[in-house]
Design a protein around this motif. Structure first.
Motif, PDB file in Angstrom:
ATOM      1  N   GLY A  41       0.823  -1.196   0.000  1.00  0.00           N
ATOM      2  CA  GLY A  41       0.000   0.000   0.000  1.00  0.00           C
ATOM      3  C   GLY A  41       0.856   1.245   0.000  1.00  0.00           C
ATOM      4  N   TYR A  42       0.280   2.302   0.562  1.00  0.00           N
ATOM      5  CA  TYR A  42       0.925   3.609   0.560  1.00  0.00           C
ATOM      6  C   TYR A  42       0.874   4.223   1.945  1.00  0.00           C
ATOM      7  N   ASN A  43       1.868   5.070   2.228  1.00  0.00           N
ATOM      8  CA  ASN A  43       1.844   5.843   3.465  1.00  0.00           C
ATOM      9  C   ASN A  43       1.942   7.312   3.115  1.00  0.00           C
ATOM     10  N   THR A  44       1.236   8.121   3.883  1.00  0.00           N
ATOM     11  CA  THR A  44       1.237   9.561   3.694  1.00  0.00           C
ATOM     12  C   THR A  44       1.398  10.214   5.053  1.00  0.00           C
ATOM     13  N   LEU A  45       2.309  11.172   5.137  1.00  0.00           N
ATOM     14  CA  LEU A  45       2.492  11.935   6.359  1.00  0.00           C
ATOM     15  C   LEU A  45       1.746  13.255   6.233  1.00  0.00           C
ATOM     16  N   GLU A  46       0.984  13.590   7.263  1.00  0.00           N
ATOM     17  CA  GLU A  46       0.354  14.903   7.341  1.00  0.00           C
ATOM     18  C   GLU A  46       0.994  15.608   8.519  1.00  0.00           C
ATOM     19  N   GLY A  47       1.929  16.484   8.229  1.00  0.00           N
ATOM     20  CA  GLY A  47       2.688  17.148   9.284  1.00  0.00           C
ATOM     21  C   GLY A  47       3.674  16.178   9.900  1.00  0.00           C
ATOM     22  N   GLU A  48       4.019  16.405  11.131  1.00  0.00           N
ATOM     23  CA  GLU A  48       4.998  15.579  11.840  1.00  0.00           C
ATOM     24  C   GLU A  48       4.348  14.465  12.656  1.00  0.00           C
ATOM     25  N   LYS A  49       3.025  14.509  12.835  1.00  0.00           N
ATOM     26  CA  LYS A  49       2.387  13.602  13.790  1.00  0.00           C
ATOM     27  C   LYS A  49       1.304  12.689  13.241  1.00  0.00           C
ATOM     28  N   THR A  50       0.867  12.874  12.014  1.00  0.00           N
ATOM     29  CA  THR A  50      -0.228  12.061  11.482  1.00  0.00           C
ATOM     30  C   THR A  50       0.275  11.185  10.345  1.00  0.00           C
ATOM     31  N   LEU A  51       0.052   9.882  10.484  1.00  0.00           N
ATOM     32  CA  LEU A  51       0.479   8.900   9.491  1.00  0.00           C
ATOM     33  C   LEU A  51      -0.752   8.187   8.942  1.00  0.00           C
ATOM     34  N   LEU A  52      -0.969   8.321   7.644  1.00  0.00           N
ATOM     35  CA  LEU A  52      -2.083   7.649   6.978  1.00  0.00           C
ATOM     36  C   LEU A  52      -1.540   6.434   6.234  1.00  0.00           C
ATOM     37  N   LEU A  53      -2.120   5.274   6.477  1.00  0.00           N
ATOM     38  CA  LEU A  53      -1.713   4.045   5.803  1.00  0.00           C
ATOM     39  C   LEU A  53      -2.901   3.511   5.018  1.00  0.00           C
ATOM     40  N   GLU A  54      -2.628   3.093   3.787  1.00  0.00           N
ATOM     41  CA  GLU A  54      -3.689   2.552   2.936  1.00  0.00           C
ATOM     42  C   GLU A  54      -3.170   1.327   2.199  1.00  0.00           C
ATOM     43  N   LEU A  55      -3.904   0.224   2.303  1.00  0.00           N
ATOM     44  CA  LEU A  55      -3.539  -1.016   1.629  1.00  0.00           C
ATOM     45  C   LEU A  55      -4.261  -1.124   0.294  1.00  0.00           C
ATOM     46  N   GLU A  56      -3.598  -1.738  -0.672  1.00  0.00           N
ATOM     47  CA  GLU A  56      -4.156  -1.961  -1.997  1.00  0.00           C
ATOM     48  C   GLU A  56      -4.545  -3.439  -2.141  1.00  0.00           C
ATOM     49  N   ASN A  57      -5.356  -3.744  -3.122  1.00  0.00           N
ATOM     50  CA  ASN A  57      -5.750  -5.130  -3.416  1.00  0.00           C
ATOM     51  C   ASN A  57      -4.644  -5.844  -4.182  1.00  0.00           C
ATOM     52  N   ASP A  58      -3.460  -5.888  -3.585  1.00  0.00           N
ATOM     53  CA  ASP A  58      -2.313  -6.519  -4.240  1.00  0.00           C
ATOM     54  C   ASP A  58      -1.388  -7.045  -3.151  1.00  0.00           C
ATOM     55  N   PRO A  59      -0.942  -8.232  -3.113  1.00  0.00           N
ATOM     56  CA  PRO A  59      -1.042  -9.267  -4.133  1.00  0.00           C
ATOM     57  C   PRO A  59      -2.356 -10.040  -4.096  1.00  0.00           C
ATOM     58  N   SER A  60      -3.134  -9.884  -3.043  1.00  0.00           N
ATOM     59  CA  SER A  60      -4.426 -10.571  -2.967  1.00  0.00           C
ATOM     60  C   SER A  60      -5.463  -9.572  -2.447  1.00  0.00           C
ATOM     61  N   PRO A  61      -6.745  -9.935  -2.493  1.00  0.00           N
ATOM     62  CA  PRO A  61      -7.779  -9.016  -1.996  1.00  0.00           C
ATOM     63  C   PRO A  61      -7.557  -8.667  -0.518  1.00  0.00           C
ATOM     64  N   ILE A  62      -7.800  -7.427  -0.197  1.00  0.00           N
ATOM     65  CA  ILE A  62      -7.623  -6.955   1.185  1.00  0.00           C
ATOM     66  C   ILE A  62      -8.476  -7.764   2.152  1.00  0.00           C
ATOM     67  N   SER A  63      -9.642  -8.180   1.715  1.00  0.00           N
ATOM     68  CA  SER A  63     -10.542  -8.933   2.594  1.00  0.00           C
ATOM     69  C   SER A  63      -9.908 -10.227   3.096  1.00  0.00           C
ATOM     70  N   LYS A  64      -8.966 -10.788   2.347  1.00  0.00           N
ATOM     71  CA  LYS A  64      -8.279 -12.003   2.794  1.00  0.00           C
ATOM     72  C   LYS A  64      -7.141 -11.694   3.763  1.00  0.00           C
ATOM     73  N   PHE A  65      -6.644 -10.462   3.737  1.00  0.00           N
ATOM     74  CA  PHE A  65      -5.526 -10.087   4.605  1.00  0.00           C
ATOM     75  C   PHE A  65      -5.981  -9.490   5.940  1.00  0.00           C
ATOM     76  N   LEU A  66      -7.050  -8.716   5.933  1.00  0.00           N
ATOM     77  CA  LEU A  66      -7.495  -8.016   7.143  1.00  0.00           C
ATOM     78  C   LEU A  66      -7.710  -8.913   8.367  1.00  0.00           C
ATOM     79  N   PRO A  67      -8.188 -10.158   8.228  1.00  0.00           N
ATOM     80  CA  PRO A  67      -8.355 -11.001   9.420  1.00  0.00           C
ATOM     81  C   PRO A  67      -7.049 -11.262  10.188  1.00  0.00           C
ATOM     82  N   TYR A  68      -5.904 -11.068   9.552  1.00  0.00           N
ATOM     83  CA  TYR A  68      -4.612 -11.251  10.220  1.00  0.00           C
ATOM     84  C   TYR A  68      -4.164  -9.988  10.950  1.00  0.00           C
ATOM     85  N   THR A  69      -4.969  -8.933  10.885  1.00  0.00           N
ATOM     86  CA  THR A  69      -4.616  -7.638  11.469  1.00  0.00           C
ATOM     87  C   THR A  69      -5.680  -7.204  12.472  1.00  0.00           C
ATOM     88  N   ASP A  70      -5.472  -6.036  13.065  1.00  0.00           N
ATOM     89  CA  ASP A  70      -6.528  -5.450  13.892  1.00  0.00           C
ATOM     90  C   ASP A  70      -7.187  -4.282  13.153  1.00  0.00           C
TER      91      ASP A  70
END
Length: 133
Positions: free
Chosen positions: A72-101
């Motif tokens: 995925g991608y990470n974006t910094l907003e200022g010094e304190k905010t980190l935005l993380l976004e996952l892409e549907n690669d290499p597999s659908p996100i729905s299959k990966f999310l159960p391994y995360t919180d």
């Protein structure tokens, strides 16, 4: 001439000592613990990887003795905010999310601390402590 070289050296030295959050974030970070309302859970199977604007979330799954990962991608907003976004690669996100919180492909973290060997993030009442791997 010597004066100009000295000035250039000082400028380079000061630039390398900047508090550039993006460059400090660069690399592989291993999650060590998650704290929620005073409850501490030790973790050693989760990794966040940062390279410029790219991000990779890795989880070691002991049952299959292998890593699951999602890009995925990470974006910094200022010094304190980190935005993380996952892409549907290499597999659908729905299959990966159960391994995360995570409950969706996008998450926003607050950077509580970022040093050369330690990263502390917070999100939704949880504090995540990472070490540089």
């Amino acid at each position: 001439m010597v004066r100009n070289i000295l000035i250039a050296f000082c400028v380079i030295l000061l630039a390398s000592c900047s508090k550039d959050t993006g460059s400090k974030l660069f690399g592989k970070w291993q999650l060590q613990k998650v704290e929620t309302s005073g409850d501490v859970q030790n973790v050693d199977t989760v990794y966040f990887n940062f390279e410029h604007s790219l991000f990779m979330y890795q989880v070691y799954v002991t049952e299959i003795d292998s890593f699951r990962h999602q890009y995925g991608y990470n974006t910094l907003e200022g010094e304190k905010t980190l935005l993380l976004e996952l892409e549907n690669d290499p597999s659908p996100i729905s299959k990966f999310l159960p391994y995360t919180d995570w409950d969706s492909a996008k998450q926003t973290y607050t950077i509580e601390k970022l040093e050369s060997k330690q990263l502390i993030l917070s999100r939704e009442g949880k504090t995540y402590t990472f070490r540089k791997f």
